[in-house]
Design a protein around this motif. Structure first.
Motif: not given
Length: 133
Positions: A1, A3-4, A64, A80, A83, A97, A124-125, A128
């Motif tokens: 989860m 990965q950026l 994001f 992302h 997700a 992604r 979400d970001i 992460r």
């Protein structure tokens, strides 16, 4: 989860972003600006820059969301997006992604559903980033 997609140079208000919106002063750039302003308003930690020529929103240097205007539509994109839960079925794309929502001239926008996607992408970001530290 965790990965950026990290970008350097994001600031609270990038002086290059507002001229991007003014460069094509038309209905689609105005629509893109509306949704980018919503990204900016997600939280006090949102930063921005132009990445690949597109206004891009980040938290802690991790991208994001972005907007882009084309001749017949606007993309509101999420780095992302694959997700994200999308009960309204707005997201398009088949990449590993990224996903985007296409907004077309003269077609209604589901403001609530797109707003929920923006909020979810921001949450979400942040998650992460927390799990990456």
């Amino acid at each position: 989860m965790n990965q950026l997609f990290r970008l350097s140079g994001a600031v609270s208000r990038d002086p290059n972003v507002d001229p991007w919106f003014a460069a094509g002063a038309d209905e689609l750039r105005s629509l893109a600006r509306l949704w980018f302003d919503r990204m900016r308003a997600c939280g006090p930690d949102v930063r921005e820059l132009l990445h690949d020529g597109q206004p891009t929103a980040c938290v802690g240097g991790a991208a994001f969301g972005y907007v882009d205007a084309f001749t017949s539509h606007v993309n509101v994109g999420f780095f992302h997006g694959a997700a994200l839960e999308d009960p309204a079925g707005l997201l398009e794309g088949t990449g590993k992604r990224m996903r985007h929502v296409k907004l077309r001239r003269g077609q209604p926008v589901d403001d609530a559903a797109l707003g929920a996607l923006l909020a979810a992408a921001y949450r979400d970001i942040r998650l992460r980033l927390e799990s990456a530290s």
